[in-house]
Design a protein around this motif. Structure first.
Motif, PDB file in Angstrom:
ATOM      1  N   GLY A 472       0.824  -1.210   0.000  1.00 37.25           N
ATOM      2  CA  GLY A 472       0.000   0.000   0.000  1.00 37.25           C
ATOM      3  C   GLY A 472       0.851   1.250   0.000  1.00 37.25           C
ATOM      4  O   GLY A 472       0.512   2.249  -0.648  1.00 37.25           O
ATOM      5  N   GLY A 473       1.974   1.202   0.726  1.00 37.57           N
ATOM      6  CA  GLY A 473       2.901   2.336   0.723  1.00 37.57           C
ATOM      7  C   GLY A 473       3.473   2.578  -0.663  1.00 37.57           C
ATOM      8  O   GLY A 473       3.668   3.724  -1.084  1.00 37.57           O
ATOM      9  N   GLU A 474       3.725   1.492  -1.408  1.00 36.78           N
ATOM     10  CA  GLU A 474       4.214   1.625  -2.787  1.00 36.78           C
ATOM     11  C   GLU A 474       3.142   2.260  -3.673  1.00 36.78           C
ATOM     12  O   GLU A 474       3.440   3.089  -4.536  1.00 36.78           O
ATOM     13  CB  GLU A 474       4.617   0.256  -3.333  1.00 36.78           C
ATOM     14  CG  GLU A 474       5.903  -0.288  -2.738  1.00 36.78           C
ATOM     15  CD  GLU A 474       6.317  -1.594  -3.389  1.00 36.78           C
ATOM     16  OE1 GLU A 474       5.668  -1.998  -4.386  1.00 36.78           O
ATOM     17  OE2 GLU A 474       7.274  -2.222  -2.901  1.00 36.78           O
ATOM     18  N   TYR A 475       1.881   1.863  -3.464  1.00 38.96           N
ATOM     19  CA  TYR A 475       0.782   2.471  -4.217  1.00 38.96           C
ATOM     20  C   TYR A 475       0.774   3.988  -3.999  1.00 38.96           C
ATOM     21  O   TYR A 475       0.640   4.767  -4.955  1.00 38.96           O
ATOM     22  CB  TYR A 475      -0.567   1.914  -3.749  1.00 38.96           C
ATOM     23  CG  TYR A 475      -0.918   0.533  -4.243  1.00 38.96           C
ATOM     24  CD1 TYR A 475       0.015  -0.286  -4.880  1.00 38.96           C
ATOM     25  CD2 TYR A 475      -2.207   0.022  -4.079  1.00 38.96           C
ATOM     26  CE1 TYR A 475      -0.316  -1.543  -5.319  1.00 38.96           C
ATOM     27  CE2 TYR A 475      -2.557  -1.230  -4.530  1.00 38.96           C
ATOM     28  CZ  TYR A 475      -1.608  -2.026  -5.137  1.00 38.96           C
ATOM     29  OH  TYR A 475      -1.939  -3.269  -5.583  1.00 38.96           O
ATOM     30  N   PHE A 476       0.889   4.377  -2.730  1.00 37.57           N
ATOM     31  CA  PHE A 476       0.862   5.816  -2.419  1.00 37.57           C
ATOM     32  C   PHE A 476       2.025   6.543  -3.071  1.00 37.57           C
ATOM     33  O   PHE A 476       1.852   7.598  -3.690  1.00 37.57           O
ATOM     34  CB  PHE A 476       0.902   6.037  -0.905  1.00 37.57           C
ATOM     35  CG  PHE A 476       1.091   7.487  -0.549  1.00 37.57           C
ATOM     36  CD1 PHE A 476       0.024   8.359  -0.552  1.00 37.57           C
ATOM     37  CD2 PHE A 476       2.356   7.990  -0.248  1.00 37.57           C
ATOM     38  CE1 PHE A 476       0.188   9.708  -0.270  1.00 37.57           C
ATOM     39  CE2 PHE A 476       2.533   9.327   0.028  1.00 37.57           C
ATOM     40  CZ  PHE A 476       1.448  10.177   0.028  1.00 37.57           C
ATOM     41  N   ARG A 477       3.233   5.986  -2.947  1.00 34.11           N
ATOM     42  CA  ARG A 477       4.407   6.655  -3.510  1.00 34.11           C
ATOM     43  C   ARG A 477       4.300   6.764  -5.027  1.00 34.11           C
ATOM     44  O   ARG A 477       4.747   7.751  -5.625  1.00 34.11           O
ATOM     45  CB  ARG A 477       5.678   5.903  -3.103  1.00 34.11           C
ATOM     46  CG  ARG A 477       6.050   6.112  -1.639  1.00 34.11           C
ATOM     47  CD  ARG A 477       7.423   5.529  -1.324  1.00 34.11           C
ATOM     48  NE  ARG A 477       7.443   4.076  -1.400  1.00 34.11           N
ATOM     49  CZ  ARG A 477       7.084   3.260  -0.414  1.00 34.11           C
ATOM     50  NH1 ARG A 477       6.660   3.769   0.724  1.00 34.11           N
ATOM     51  NH2 ARG A 477       7.155   1.948  -0.559  1.00 34.11           N
ATOM     52  N   ASP A 478       3.680   5.757  -5.657  1.00 36.37           N
ATOM     53  CA  ASP A 478       3.497   5.806  -7.109  1.00 36.37           C
ATOM     54  C   ASP A 478       2.553   6.947  -7.483  1.00 36.37           C
ATOM     55  O   ASP A 478       2.808   7.710  -8.422  1.00 36.37           O
ATOM     56  CB  ASP A 478       2.939   4.474  -7.604  1.00 36.37           C
ATOM     57  CG  ASP A 478       3.227   4.240  -9.083  1.00 36.37           C
ATOM     58  OD1 ASP A 478       3.713   5.176  -9.748  1.00 36.37           O
ATOM     59  OD2 ASP A 478       2.976   3.125  -9.576  1.00 36.37           O
TER      60      ASP A 478
END
Length: 591
Positions: A472-478
């Motif tokens: 989920g953190g990767e989704y946000f950073r993307d």
């Protein structure tokens, strides 16, 4: 215009369909499906939904211009939610029967009852009746959706149809006579372009930020600066756009250098001609509106550039920090919003033909314009272009109305931003649309947002060992790198959405996300709503919910109180929550 690659390979609904498919594969559910003789219905659903998913790319594109397709998409998503609800009810019933079967029996007669009959009790009979009724209803709706799909003549891109998305008109190297507020940005980029201390053969710099910020305008200002002529032997401008065509872009650069038309259809021939023109020369190439995320495409485009002299530079404009990395940009320059003064000056220039806003705008008008534009040059120009068609005395009514509905009809602001959304990977579309539940200017923590995404099933577990919270953190950073979010000016650990990005999220969410505020009065809420938030400013807020949720299956309920104590009391919550049996995410007193 064709678009290829993972960024547009799927749509949000395609990803959503995977959720019920994955659930229905669990051993406990498969067992109860067979017990209730509904496995044939479930398999039929899978087959039909898979067939429908093949035309979703075409449907997502056409819904922008065809209301009938948009309505079909909404009804399809609503049906997918209904199917998901039924699977949850089956899972609950399967668990109840499993627990019941494992209970120690106190009756001697119980020992003689066959195990297959354990579930035959009033509760199971009621469950069976309810489920058959709901399954029949879904079968009926599913058949209607298939019939309408055929009537809409939606196509499967995999069978040879090329996906098309209307993009903005390509920009040229010519710059407008009136530009404001970018002097310092221009100086900073010119300094980077003139720096030769690294001794690199080829140096790439990027200007990135959300659509409408004026990245192209800044690149035009730099390209036309007199200093560039003394720094570089050759200059060329090319517009890449989301419809990446390496032959077209290479031709544009070659033609800009030679001032001669090139009609060659061979990429090899055109690249060799460009290589000759750049050989041993210190050049500046502007690549505007770059969306290339495929590293192989990037390296192919850059092949002729390698022949230049040391100190050659490439300047790209992009909405995506990931593209900056793919293109090898060592100095990504994040463009910020215009200052208030620059924004008002640009507005008055385009609306009234003067740059002196102080003498022509009333204080309340200035404030409303700034609220509407939020530092975006494109929004300021669009708003000015709209208001110049009205008498000044009518401005107040227009500014206080549903301004973006008017802008959508007459300008390219919404389409400019919609393109950013349409080119998102399917996994990120739902996550972004979900953020429409937050009020405008809401500063949020990344962890809280990710936990909500996880609760709603928007972050899906992968086969690897990566925890869902990390994913989920990767989704946000993307999304952050793609300029959908930005860092809060009040605190570095918080993030916020630009108002136009918030409007975009509301458009993307449609009827499935609903944010209610006191000032909205008696707004009618669609029964399709799945995610709901309430921003309360007054007392007795529970009265707002009378009869709201009787026909709804809410998955999210967020309540934001303007004070330290929520107006939703424990008693109110106890009365309300039993109606919301599908809830996955709930927050009271969020701030």
């Amino acid at each position: 215009m064709s678009i290829v690659g993972e960024a547009v390979a799927g749509v949000a609904l395609s990803a959503f369909f995977r959720v019920p498919f994955e659930k229905s594969s669990s051993p406990d559910l498969l067992k109860i499906f067979r017990q209730e003789n509904v496995d044939a219905d479930l398999n039929k659903w899978k087959k039909i939904l898979l067939e429908i998913s093949e035309v979703l790319d075409d449907a997502e594109e056409k819904q922008i211009t065809k209301e009938s397709v948009k309505t079909w998409m909404a009804e399809l998503e609503d049906l997918a939610y209904d199917a998901d609800d039924i699977l949850d009810e089956f899972a609950t019933e399967a668990l109840r029967r499993k627990v019941k079967a494992e209970e120690p029996s106190t009756s001697k007669i119980r020992k003689f009852v066959p195990a297959c009959c354990v579930g035959l009790n009033p509760s199971s009979i009621m469950f069976n009746a309810n489920m058959w009724s709901k399954i029949k209803e879904i079968n009926k709706k599913l058949q209607e959706i298939v019939t309408r799909k055929n009537d809409l003549k939606l196509e499967d891109f995999a069978r040879g149809r090329t996906r098309t998305i209307t993009s903005r008109v390509p920009a040229t190297s010519l710059v407008e006579s009136h530009t404001y507020g970018r002097e310092e940005d221009k100086k900073a980029i010119v300094k980077l372009l003139s720096d030769e201390s690294s001794g690199a053969q080829l140096y790439t710099i990027s200007i990135f930020g959300m659509g409408g910020l004026g990245k192209t305008t800044l690149a035009q200002l730099i390209y036309n600066d007199d200093k560039m002529g003394s720094y570089f032997d050759v200059k060329a401008w090319g517009c890449v756009s989301q419809d990446f065509d390496i032959l077209r872009v290479t031709r544009e650069l070659l033609q800009d250098i030679t001032s001669e038309t090139c009609n060659d259809d061979s990429l090899n021939l055109v690249q060799r001609k460009l290589e000759v023109q750049l050989s041993d020369k210190k050049f500046l190439l502007i690549l505007d509106d770059v969306w290339i995320e495929n590293y192989s495409d990037c390296t192919k485009l850059r092949l002729p550039f390698e022949s230049g002299a040391p100190g050659s530079k490439i300047l790209i404009t992009t909405r995506d920090a990931n593209v900056s990395s793919t293109m090898g940009a060592t100095h990504p320059y994040k463009l910020r919003e215009l200052s208030n003064d620059a924004c008002l000056t640009m507005f008055t220039q385009h609306a009234l033909g003067t740059s002196d806003f102080g003498e022509h705008l009333k204080v309340e008008e200035s404030q409303k314009i700034l609220e509407r534009c939020k530092g975006l040059p494109l929004a300021a120009k669009a708003l000015a272009g709209l208001l110049r068609t009205y008498d000044h005395d009518e401005w107040k009514d227009v500014l206080n109305g549903r301004i973006w509905d008017l802008l959508e009809e007459k300008t390219d602001v919404p389409s400019t931003l919609r393109l950013s959304y349409l080119c998102l990977p399917s996994s990120l579309k739902k996550c972004f649309a979900y953020c429409s539940l937050f009020p405008k200017d809401y500063n949020f923590k990344v962890k809280n947002l990710v936990l909500l995404w996880m609760a709603e099933g928007l972050v899906r577990e992968t086969k690897g060992e990566k925890p869902m919270e990390d994913l989920g953190g990767e989704y946000f950073r993307d999304l952050l790198k793609r300029s959908f979010f930005q860092q809060s000016s009040s605190k570095k650990s918080l993030f916020v959405m630009h108002d136009l990005m918030h409007d975009l999220a509301q458009w993307a969410a449609g009827d499935f996300c609903w944010r209610l505020e006191d000032q909205l009065g008696g707004s009618k809420i669609s029964t399709m709503v799945q995610h709901f938030s309430y921003i309360n400013h007054l007392s007795n807020c529970i009265k707002k919910f009378d009869d709201f949720f009787k026909d709804m299956h809410l998955r999210t309920f967020l309540l934001r109180s303007s004070g330290f104590i929520s107006n939703l009391t424990n008693f109110d919550a106890n009365c309300l929550l039993p109606q919301l049996r599908c809830l996955k995410g709930i927050i009271f007193k969020w701030k």
